[in-house]
Each structure stands twice: as structure tokens, then as C-alpha cells.
Scaffold this active site. Structure first.
Site, short mmCIF file in Angstrom:
data_model
loop_
_atom_site.label_atom_id
_atom_site.label_comp_id
_atom_site.label_asym_id
_atom_site.label_seq_id
_atom_site.Cartn_x
_atom_site.Cartn_y
_atom_site.Cartn_z
N LYS A 205 57.48 39.18 37.97
CA LYS A 205 58.42 38.27 38.28
C LYS A 205 58.42 38.24 39.58
CE LYS A 205 63.27 37.46 37.28
NZ LYS A 205 64.61 37.79 36.73
N GLU A 211 53.66 48.51 43.06
CA GLU A 211 52.82 48.90 42.10
C GLU A 211 51.76 48.05 41.84
OE1 GLU A 211 56.09 49.49 42.03
OE2 GLU A 211 56.52 51.74 41.17
N GLY A 265 63.52 40.81 33.88
CA GLY A 265 62.28 41.37 33.52
C GLY A 265 62.05 42.14 32.15
N ARG A 266 63.10 42.82 31.80
CA ARG A 266 62.86 43.53 30.59
C ARG A 266 63.11 42.64 29.28
NH1 ARG A 266 66.90 45.16 33.92
NH2 ARG A 266 68.87 44.76 33.28
N GLU A 351 67.83 50.44 31.35
CA GLU A 351 68.10 49.73 32.66
C GLU A 351 69.12 48.82 32.57
OE1 GLU A 351 64.57 48.90 35.51
OE2 GLU A 351 64.65 46.98 34.33
N HIS A 382 56.42 67.77 13.96
CA HIS A 382 55.98 68.93 14.11
C HIS A 382 56.10 69.14 15.77
CE1 HIS A 382 53.99 69.03 10.54
NE2 HIS A 382 54.02 67.63 10.33
N LYS A 510 63.19 52.70 45.88
CA LYS A 510 62.09 51.74 46.41
C LYS A 510 62.12 51.67 47.99
CE LYS A 510 61.90 48.43 42.51
NZ LYS A 510 62.32 46.94 42.09
O1 F6P Z 1 62.17 48.18 39.32
C1 F6P Z 1 62.56 47.54 38.12
C2 F6P Z 1 61.92 46.30 37.84
O2 F6P Z 1 62.62 45.46 38.70
C3 F6P Z 1 62.25 46.04 36.62
O3 F6P Z 1 63.34 45.47 36.23
C4 F6P Z 1 61.15 44.85 36.51
O4 F6P Z 1 60.82 44.85 35.17
C5 F6P Z 1 59.97 45.77 37.15
O5 F6P Z 1 60.55 46.06 38.20
C6 F6P Z 1 58.73 44.71 37.53
O6 F6P Z 1 59.24 43.77 38.38
P1 F6P Z 1 58.10 42.66 38.68
O7 F6P Z 1 58.01 41.88 37.60
O8 F6P Z 1 59.16 41.78 39.59
O9 F6P Z 1 57.10 43.19 39.39
#
Ligand code: F6P
Length: 548
Positions: A205, A211, A265-266, A351, A382, A510
Site C-alpha cells: 500500500k 521487508e 491494508g488488512r 491489528e 493431536h 519500525k
Molecule cells: O506494519 C503493519 C502494516 O502497516 C500493515 O498494516 C500492513 O498490512 C503491512 O504493514 C504492509 O504494509 P504495506 O502494504 O504498506 O507494505
């Protein structure tokens, strides 16, 4: 505490004391209609909440709580496109993404549907062209693998859904998902793939997430090295709200699919963030997935509170979190293909509602999000079911199960369903000390052994669970299930008076990471200025790396 809420909570607490004297199983004894009365339906989808320590008075009080909290008004504000995400000044309109009705959806007085439809048509057309082989890689070969690079909401949804819908993926490339900054993730995912036949989708987003940007840069370098710099544009697509940043990364504009800041995002699986899923299952199935969610939206907006499944689920969660003080909630699909469903819900729920400040900035007056966890049955039986049956704190469970299998053996499925039903019954009924002793006696054990063993074999029972049963797990039903949990979470956020749509709690880590990363990357960087706890660990790592 808010006065009306406080009064209803007090009544619920008083009633709980009453109810605690009766077992869940005994509620069935006095009411032969209990299963019918304590279940709700949306077509084939049944929400059975009969195996809860609830009676009609408790339910009435919970519905009163929803009214006290202004649930209907808040739901209206959500669907009206009001800026209910106060701390980010945003509307919350992921429901527009699954609006197939042709009706306008207004955000700030503007109909967002023309843009939504344009992007939806563009990414679904792109998905079809990848599937059909009309769009190919730099060497002229079709794509047989698609790798989505994203994390959190830009990963968990499409990854969970692609797995859930694997029988619907025929004819499409295989979908892979790389999320962790741990280089092992991308290394292991790419190892068996032929890069000349691989398409990468960078899903972010914000297009700044460490990452994702790190993995995207590595993937780009790998493609450039294997196929040449000129091949990069043929092997990458992107999904983001930050089109300028995507352009800088060098992705062709006709392969960039946008979305909007009113999609959290979620909650973004319905947008172009679902591209990898759309490529895997195809346009028709993706539209069915959206249709399922749209129908759940209608159920949520149009069904009276007492028959409204997300409302009931949310309120039952509040009953256990706030009145019984249970701190965890398990979601256990009896469906191996829903193996990532609980992980997906962890982000969606925790979240959203893992907060302790109310919308106005005051501390919450009620405990919020329980720990959401789970794994598919029967495997869980199990593993952790021991704790569900005999642990010291009951943990309410949602069991999810289809009536019919999809692309799996009928006999296996019948056993799967039997296990699911047996577990929820066992959790409710338990086995008391007397029955345990009788069983051991019938087994011919001595008095002394019976005395020793019996307490260990007692099942306290009275452990609550819901069962969600539907015809089969297909794109339509998966869409319904996800939207169901989205709305359940919203209902709880209203009772708790929290903003379910921001996530400030992820920021501090972060920030600290970018501050301390240079000292981890460069072994000769000074450690002064770092917290001694962190400096100590960095120093120890350096000594291990140096062979100490
Ligand atoms: O760190 C949390 C977050 O902002 C989530 O809410 C989001 O889904 C995820 O990181 C990834 O964010 P992006 O789509 O901006 O890379």
C-alpha cells in the site's frame, strides 16, 4: 465507564453468576428447540451458537449492549463513507471494492465506483492475460509461477485465499508468497523456480515497507542478473496507492494497479492486492469471491440484530472477553486448505482491535481483543486440544466446516466432519469424576489405581464453541467468511469504542529498527547512543560472528 454500557455490563455480570450455576449441556435439557433457537442462517451458511453458556436473557442483554453502544448508527457511518478512521482522517470503504451492484458509493460526496470498476477491470484483464499466455516473459515463454512480494495485509489475504481455493486454480500459474525480510524466505521460494517463467508482483500500500522493498530489490537484482536489465519490465507488476514510488522503482505503468487510502491494508484483499489470487483462480472465480463478501455486507446491513451473524459473533466474543474474562479465542477450521485462515484473522482482528485507547483518546473501560489463534483440525486435536479440554482457562472456539468436500475424498470428509462435531460436543459435555470412575471400574482397574487416575481423566466440559457450517469451501463462501469476520471485528470495536482501522502500535518497532540497523549491518559502527540492552545483544552477536 459510559453510563448505559455500565448498566448493561452490570446486568450481564449479575446474570453470568446465575448462568454459571447451569452447565451448557443442561441448557439443552430444558429446551428441545435450543439448536434452532440459538442458530442463525444466511442461505446455506449456518452459525450455530447453541453450545454457549447463553440463554435468551443473556442474549437480550448483549443486544441491548449493542444498542447502548450505538451499533446501528456506527454501522451506518461505516457504510456511508464517513471518515470513521479518525486518527488517519480516512473513510473505511473496502466494501466498495466488492460492490458489484452498480450502485454508487460515496466517499466525501464523490462516487468512487467508476475508479473502483476501472481498476478492477484492469487487474482482472491483466490476470486473464497472464493465465492465457497472452502476456509472456522476456524470453517469449508463458508464466508458470507468480511470486507476490508483500507483507501483512499485502500478503496474508492472497496467500491464505490462494491456498484455500487451490482446487479452483486449475489452468493458472502457481502462486507463491514472499513476505519475511529473512532472506531465507525469498531464497527458498525462488530456488526451484525458472526466473524466465516467473512474474513478480510487488504489493505494498505504502511502497515503503522495509521487508517488501528489500525483497523487491533482491528479486529485481536476481531477474536482471539472470535475464538482463532489459527483462525487468517484463517480469514485474505492482499494486500500491503510491503510484509515484512505483514509477521510481521502474515498473511499466500498464502493470501498475492502484487502490485508495480508504482501504486498510488488512482489508485490502478485495482490491488489486488480490492480483496474485486473481491470477491463480481467474476472473470468474475472483468475482464470485467478491460476490460472497458483498452478500455478507448485505446480511450485515439488512438483517435485524438478533439474526445478524456478525453481530451475534461479535457480541458472543464480548460476552466471553468482558463478562467471563477469557483472554483467548481459537478459530479452528476443519479444512486443511484453510490452514492460513487463523493467521489471516490474527492480523485482521488483533491489528484492528488490539488497542487500549478509546476513539476520544481516553483509556478503554473494557478489555479488548483476545488472542486469536488456531490451526486446522484434525491436526490440532493431536497437539493443543489437550489445553482446550483440560487447561485452566476455557478458550471459546469457532469451528468451521463444510458439508461437502471439494476435490477430496467423501469418506475422508465424513471422518473430518465427525471429528469436528465430536470435539465441540466433548468440549461442552466433558466427563465427570463419577463417570470416569465407572469407566475405570469397568476396565477392571484396582480401587487404588482408579483413585490415582480418575482426577487426570476428568473433562470439566462446559467449554463454549460456535460451529459455522456451509455447503462447501468455494470462492463465494470464502468471500462470505472473510467479510463475516471483518464485520464481527467492527461490531466489537463499536462496543469497545475503539478505532479498528488504524495501527499505530506497529510504528515504534519500525522506527527503532531503522535507528539501530546500521549498528547491526556494520560491525565496526559505534554502539554508543544505543540502549544498553540492545547494545549488549549487538556486542554479543559481534563476538559470535568473530568466532567468540
Ligand atoms: O506494519 C503493519 C502494516 O502497516 C500493515 O498494516 C500492513 O498490512 C503491512 O504493514 C504492509 O504494509 P504495506 O502494504 O504498506 O507494505
Amino acid at each position: 465507564m459510559r453510563p448505559a454500557i455500565a448498566t448493561t455490563i452490570a446486568s450481564l455480570e449479575a446474570h453470568r453468576i446465575d448462568l454459571a450455576r447451569r452447565s451448557i449441556a443442561s441448557l439443552f435439557d430444558n429446551d428441545p428447540q435450543r439448536f434452532e433457537c440459538f442458530s442463525a442462517r444466511m442461505d446455506d451458511l449456518l452459525f450455530d451458537y447453541s453450545k454457549h453458556g447463553l440463554d435468551s436473557h443473556a442474549l437480550a442483554l448483549l443486544l441491548q449492549l449493542a444498542r447502548d453502544a450505538g451499533l446501528e448508527k456506527r454501522r451506518e457511518a461505516l457504510f456511508a463513507g464517513d471518515r470513521i478512521n479518525l486518527t488517519e482522517g480516512r473513510a473505511v470503504m473496502h466494501m466498495a471494492l466488492r460492490n458489484l451492484s452498480g450502485k454508487p458509493v460515496l466517499v466525501d460526496g464523490k462516487d468512487v465506483m467508476p475508479d473502483v470498476i476501472a481498476v478492477r477491470e484492469a487487474f482482472l484483464a491483466f490476470a486473464e492475460k497472464i493465465r492465457s499466455g497472452e502476456i509472456r516473459g522476456s524470453t517469449g515463454q508463458t508464466f508458470i509461477d507468480v511470486v507476490n512480494i508483500g507483507i501483512g495485509g499485502s500478503d496474508l489475504g492472497p496467500a491464505m485465499a490462494a491456498r484455500a481455493l487451490s482446487p479452483f486454480c486449475e489452468g493458472g500459474p502457481r502462486a507463491h508468497f514472499v513476505s519475511n525480510v529473512d532472506g531465507a524466505d525469498i531464497a527458498d521460494t525462488l530456488a526451484p523456480l525458472d526466473l524466465s517463467r516467473t512474474l513478480f508482483i510487488i504489493s505494498s500500500k505504502t511502497f515503503t515497507t522495509q521487508e517488501t522493498m528489500t525483497n523487491a530489490a533482491s528479486a529485481r537484482a536476481r531477474v536482471a542478473q539472470a535475464l538482463g536489465e532489459a527483462a525487468v519490465c517484463d517480469h514485474f507488476a505492482a499494486v500500491s496507492t503510491k503510484l509515484d514510488l512505483v514509477e521510481k522503482f521502474g515498473i511499466r505503468s500498464d502493470r501498475v494497479f492502484g487502490f485508495w487510502d480508504w482501504v486498510g491494508g488488512r482489508y485490502s484483499i478485495w482490491s488489486a492486492i488480490g492480483l496474485a489470487l486473481a491470477i491463480a483462480i481467474g476472473r470468474g472465480n475472483f468475482r464470485e469471491f467478491l460476490r460472497g463478501a458483498q452478500d455478507m455486507d448485505r446480511h450485515f446491513t439488512d438483517t435485524p440484530l438478533q439474526d445478524n451473524i456478525p453481530v451475534l459473533m461479535g457480541l458472543i466474543g464480548v460476552w466471553y472477553r468482558n463478562i467471563w474474562d477469557y483472554s483467548a479465542h481459537a478459530v479452528i477450521p476443519y479444512d486443511q486448505r484453510l490452514a492460513r485462515f487463523s493467521a489471516y484473522l490474527q492480523q485482521l482482528d488483533m491489528e484492528s482491535n488490539g488497542k487500549s485507547v478509546r476513539r476520544g483518546g481516553e483509556e478503554t473501560d473494557l478489555a479488548t481483543a483476545p488472542v486469536i489463534w488456531g490451526e486446522p483440525g484434525t491436526n490440532g486435536q493431536h497437539a493443543f486440544f489437550q489445553m482446550l479440554h483440560q487447561g485452566s482457562e476455557p478458550c471459546p472456539v469457532d469451528f468451521l466446516v463444510a458439508a461437502e468436500p471439494v476435490a477430496a475424498d467423501d469418506h475422508h470428509h465424513a471422518l473430518l466432519v465427525s471429528n469436528c462435531l465430536a470435539q465441540s460436543e466433548a468440549l461442552m459435555r466433558g466427563r465427570n469424576h463419577h463417570d470416569v470412575k465407572e469407566l475405570l471400574k469397568a476396565g477392571g482397574l484396582s480401587k487404588e489405581t482408579i483413585h490415582q487416575l480418575a482426577p487426570h481423566k476428568v473433562f470439566p466440559g462446559n467449554r463454549p464453541s460456535s460451529t459455522i457450517m456451509y455447503r462447501r469451501l468455494d470462492p463465494y463462501t470464502l468471500g462470505r467468511l472473510i467479510a463475516l469476520y471483518e464485520h464481527k471485528i467492527f461490531v466489537q470495536s463499536v462496543i469497545w469504542d475503539i478505532n479498528a482501522f488504524d495501527q499505530w502500535g506497529v510504528e515504534l518497532g519500525k522506527e527503532l529498527c531503522s535507528n539501530l540497523a546500521p549498528a547491526v549491518i556494520h560491525d565496526d559502527a559505534p554502539l554508543n547512543g544505543l540502549h544498553p540492552a540492545t547494545a549488549g545483544l549487538i556486542g554479543y552477536r559481534r563476538s559470535l560472528k568473530a568466532g567468540g
